[in-house]
Design a protein around this motif. Structure first.
Motif, PDB file in Angstrom:
ATOM      1  N   THR A 216       0.847  -1.193   0.000  1.00 14.34           N
ATOM      2  CA  THR A 216       0.000   0.000   0.000  1.00 14.34           C
ATOM      3  C   THR A 216       0.889   1.252   0.000  1.00 14.34           C
ATOM      4  N   ARG A 217       1.979   1.165   0.753  1.00 10.51           N
ATOM      5  CA  ARG A 217       2.906   2.317   0.823  1.00 10.51           C
ATOM      6  C   ARG A 217       3.673   2.534  -0.482  1.00 10.51           C
ATOM      7  N   ASP A 218       4.066   1.434  -1.138  1.00  9.12           N
ATOM      8  CA  ASP A 218       4.906   1.607  -2.342  1.00  9.12           C
ATOM      9  C   ASP A 218       4.088   1.670  -3.640  1.00  9.12           C
ATOM     10  N   GLY A 219       2.761   1.699  -3.491  1.00  4.18           N
ATOM     11  CA  GLY A 219       1.942   1.869  -4.695  1.00  4.18           C
ATOM     12  C   GLY A 219       1.606   0.577  -5.431  1.00  4.18           C
ATOM     13  N   SER A 220       1.971  -0.577  -4.863  1.00  8.32           N
ATOM     14  CA  SER A 220       1.570  -1.855  -5.475  1.00  8.32           C
ATOM     15  C   SER A 220       0.061  -2.044  -5.374  1.00  8.32           C
ATOM     16  N   PHE A 221      -0.485  -1.580  -4.251  1.00 11.84           N
ATOM     17  CA  PHE A 221      -1.925  -1.707  -4.020  1.00 11.84           C
ATOM     18  C   PHE A 221      -2.513  -0.322  -3.744  1.00 11.84           C
ATOM     19  N   GLY A 222      -3.826  -0.221  -3.941  1.00 12.35           N
ATOM     20  CA  GLY A 222      -4.512   1.039  -3.646  1.00 12.35           C
ATOM     21  C   GLY A 222      -4.685   1.221  -2.143  1.00 12.35           C
ATOM     22  N   ASP A 223      -5.620   2.062  -1.787  1.00 10.49           N
ATOM     23  CA  ASP A 223      -5.866   2.368  -0.376  1.00 10.49           C
ATOM     24  C   ASP A 223      -6.784   1.291   0.207  1.00 10.49           C
ATOM     25  N   ILE A 224      -6.189   0.247   0.735  1.00  4.94           N
ATOM     26  CA  ILE A 224      -6.987  -0.895   1.197  1.00  4.94           C
ATOM     27  C   ILE A 224      -6.933  -1.052   2.715  1.00  4.94           C
ATOM     28  N   ASP A 225      -7.951  -1.736   3.242  1.00  7.98           N
ATOM     29  CA  ASP A 225      -7.926  -2.176   4.636  1.00  7.98           C
ATOM     30  C   ASP A 225      -7.119  -3.475   4.644  1.00  7.98           C
ATOM     31  N   VAL A 226      -5.901  -3.411   5.149  1.00  4.64           N
ATOM     32  CA  VAL A 226      -5.012  -4.569   4.992  1.00  4.64           C
ATOM     33  C   VAL A 226      -5.504  -5.789   5.771  1.00  4.64           C
ATOM     34  N   ASP A 227      -6.110  -5.587   6.939  1.00  5.42           N
ATOM     35  CA  ASP A 227      -6.573  -6.743   7.718  1.00  5.42           C
ATOM     36  C   ASP A 227      -7.715  -7.473   7.008  1.00  5.42           C
ATOM     37  N   LEU A 228      -8.676  -6.700   6.519  1.00  8.99           N
ATOM     38  CA  LEU A 228      -9.799  -7.337   5.812  1.00  8.99           C
ATOM     39  C   LEU A 228      -9.335  -7.953   4.500  1.00  8.99           C
ATOM     40  N   THR A 229      -8.414  -7.275   3.836  1.00  5.61           N
ATOM     41  CA  THR A 229      -7.903  -7.824   2.575  1.00  5.61           C
ATOM     42  C   THR A 229      -7.168  -9.135   2.828  1.00  5.61           C
ATOM     43  N   ALA A 230      -6.421  -9.185   3.919  1.00  3.75           N
ATOM     44  CA  ALA A 230      -5.732 -10.441   4.273  1.00  3.75           C
ATOM     45  C   ALA A 230      -6.751 -11.562   4.459  1.00  3.75           C
ATOM     46  N   MET A 231      -7.882 -11.259   5.097  1.00  3.07           N
ATOM     47  CA  MET A 231      -8.910 -12.293   5.314  1.00  3.07           C
ATOM     48  C   MET A 231      -9.548 -12.712   3.989  1.00  3.07           C
ATOM     49  N   ALA A 232      -9.699 -11.755   3.063  1.00  2.00           N
ATOM     50  CA  ALA A 232     -10.243 -12.086   1.739  1.00  2.00           C
ATOM     51  C   ALA A 232      -9.282 -13.021   0.999  1.00  2.00           C
ATOM     52  N   VAL A 233      -7.994 -12.694   1.047  1.00  2.00           N
ATOM     53  CA  VAL A 233      -6.976 -13.508   0.364  1.00  2.00           C
ATOM     54  C   VAL A 233      -6.901 -14.903   0.982  1.00  2.00           C
ATOM     55  N   LEU A 234      -6.859 -14.956   2.306  1.00  2.00           N
ATOM     56  CA  LEU A 234      -6.795 -16.255   2.981  1.00  2.00           C
ATOM     57  C   LEU A 234      -8.062 -17.067   2.699  1.00  2.00           C
ATOM     58  N   GLY A 235      -9.201 -16.384   2.623  1.00  2.00           N
ATOM     59  CA  GLY A 235     -10.450 -17.075   2.319  1.00  2.00           C
ATOM     60  C   GLY A 235     -10.408 -17.734   0.948  1.00  2.00           C
ATOM     61  N   MET A 236     -10.050 -16.950  -0.070  1.00  2.00           N
ATOM     62  CA  MET A 236      -9.970 -17.499  -1.430  1.00  2.00           C
ATOM     63  C   MET A 236      -9.017 -18.700  -1.467  1.00  2.00           C
ATOM     64  N   ALA A 237      -7.844 -18.526  -0.844  1.00  2.00           N
ATOM     65  CA  ALA A 237      -6.800 -19.553  -0.934  1.00  2.00           C
ATOM     66  C   ALA A 237      -7.123 -20.767  -0.062  1.00  2.00           C
ATOM     67  N   ASN A 238      -7.488 -20.539   1.190  1.00  2.00           N
ATOM     68  CA  ASN A 238      -7.686 -21.664   2.105  1.00  2.00           C
ATOM     69  C   ASN A 238      -8.949 -22.465   1.790  1.00  2.00           C
ATOM     70  N   TRP A 239      -9.955 -21.763   1.267  1.00  2.00           N
ATOM     71  CA  TRP A 239     -11.211 -22.454   0.963  1.00  2.00           C
ATOM     72  C   TRP A 239     -11.024 -23.559  -0.073  1.00  2.00           C
ATOM     73  N   THR A 240      -9.922 -23.507  -0.842  1.00  2.11           N
ATOM     74  CA  THR A 240      -9.652 -24.570  -1.814  1.00  2.11           C
ATOM     75  C   THR A 240      -9.664 -25.941  -1.129  1.00  2.11           C
ATOM     76  N   TYR A 241      -9.433 -25.972   0.183  1.00  3.25           N
ATOM     77  CA  TYR A 241      -9.438 -27.270   0.867  1.00  3.25           C
ATOM     78  C   TYR A 241     -10.809 -27.937   0.764  1.00  3.25           C
ATOM     79  N   GLN A 242     -11.846 -27.135   0.459  1.00  3.75           N
ATOM     80  CA  GLN A 242     -13.195 -27.690   0.341  1.00  3.75           C
ATOM     81  C   GLN A 242     -13.520 -28.191  -1.068  1.00  3.75           C
ATOM     82  N   TRP A 243     -12.790 -27.740  -2.058  1.00  9.47           N
ATOM     83  CA  TRP A 243     -13.214 -28.082  -3.422  1.00  9.47           C
ATOM     84  C   TRP A 243     -12.094 -28.506  -4.367  1.00  9.47           C
TER      85      TRP A 243
END
Lengths: 201, 201
Positions: free
Chosen positions: A147-174
């Motif tokens: 977020t600081r170096d301009g790779s990402f926009g102005d994001i909520d990093v904690d919620l974004t981390a949960m979104a990323v972990l959700g997408m990735a970890n949920w693969t265990y179900q399918w």
């Protein structure tokens, strides 16, 4: 599950790894509680006494399965940090790939990791939880730095981390290894979606 | 868990719902296997014989918890389809909100839903699986229709559905009702991320 012949002259480390792998498959297929030490010894192709030599009980197997998993992905990310030279967007892709690739390299482990955490002895649970937090913090650091170096926009990093972990970890179900798309392909697709979104350009 | 006094003159439907709610909390806090019918009767504040009148066993409770959950979210989406007038982007937000809001309206249920599916009797498991597929198809339809009408870009609808379900369902691992952000807020944040991405505009 076909019975595996005991390999001759397997050293202790390899044998432990083999037992963990076979146990993970059995736990995944039949359930942790439903799988006995007898079942595991039979599937590995060793005597029950030999199994007990390596693992005094199922609990110890469950502990090692958890620790193997979390130690591996922490080490993979730490290596990239130490090596340097990755952009934060690349780091994010690498983390998502590491997580989803576990479905191919450690089939069944993630299900055990997520669904039997509660059954770990309290001290191990605390240690695994601390490492899970450490890993999440590694992801949060990538998102914050990015977020600081301009790779990402102005994001909520904690919620974004949960979104990323959700997408990735949920693969265990399918996700099933050997299916139409490999882990790296799924990871890259999810990464491109979280980066640029699904709305029309 | 504090003991709940038995409410007078509660009708059968309300009593069943109360028992399901209390059982879900106990299963979530202590584990499904570790919770006895005695524990449930005590927490509801009824005699064990009364509990058995409503539910012949823990299995039946597990069945109803699963069916209540999946029937609810299917009905919510079906109502929107019948009512008409929603864009596909709005439908996507609504589905994500329905899923994440379950953490507030049905705390503990989703953990049971995801982690104890295997323990359902085979016929119920088949029925629940069929409804899970039906719900996933409802989401896939929103994504497919939205790709055709320009709501979404050129996406792989099946993988996108898994990304969306991952973000939403994974909340069962971390979301706590009454925390800093409500379910609707988390859903809207995830929705905006999957729509427009986290890369700088």
């Amino acid at each position: 599950m076909t019975q595996r012949p005991a390999t001759q002259r397997m050293d202790g480390t390899a044998r432990r790894a083999q037992i963990r792998r076979v146990a993970a498959e059995l736990f995944d297929a039949s359930g942790y509680r439903e799988t006995s030490m007898d079942d595991i010894a039979g599937a590995v192709g060793i005597k029950k006494a030999s199994l007990y030599y390596y693992f005094p009980g199922k609990d110890q197997l469950l502990v090692e399965l958890h620790e193997e998993m979390i130690d591996l992905i922490i080490a993979q990310q730490q290596e990239r940090i130490d090596a340097g030279g990755h952009t934060n967007q690349q780091m994010l892709l690498a983390i998502m790939t590491d997580l989803i690739r576990l479905q191919e390299t450690h089939p069944g482990h993630l299900k055990i990791f997520f669904e039997h955490f509660r059954e770990l002895p309290p001290d191990v649970r605390a240690s695994v939880r601390q490492k899970r937090d450490q890993y999440r913090d590694m992801l949060v650091t990538v998102l914050s730095d990015g977020t600081r170096d301009g790779s990402f926009g102005d994001i909520d990093v904690d919620l974004t981390a949960m979104a990323v972990l959700g997408m990735a970890n949920w693969t265990y179900q399918w996700f099933r290894p050997g299916g139409r798309r490999g882990a790296a392909e799924v990871a890259e697709y999810f990464w491109s979606q979280i980066l640029t979104g699904i709305a029309p350009a």
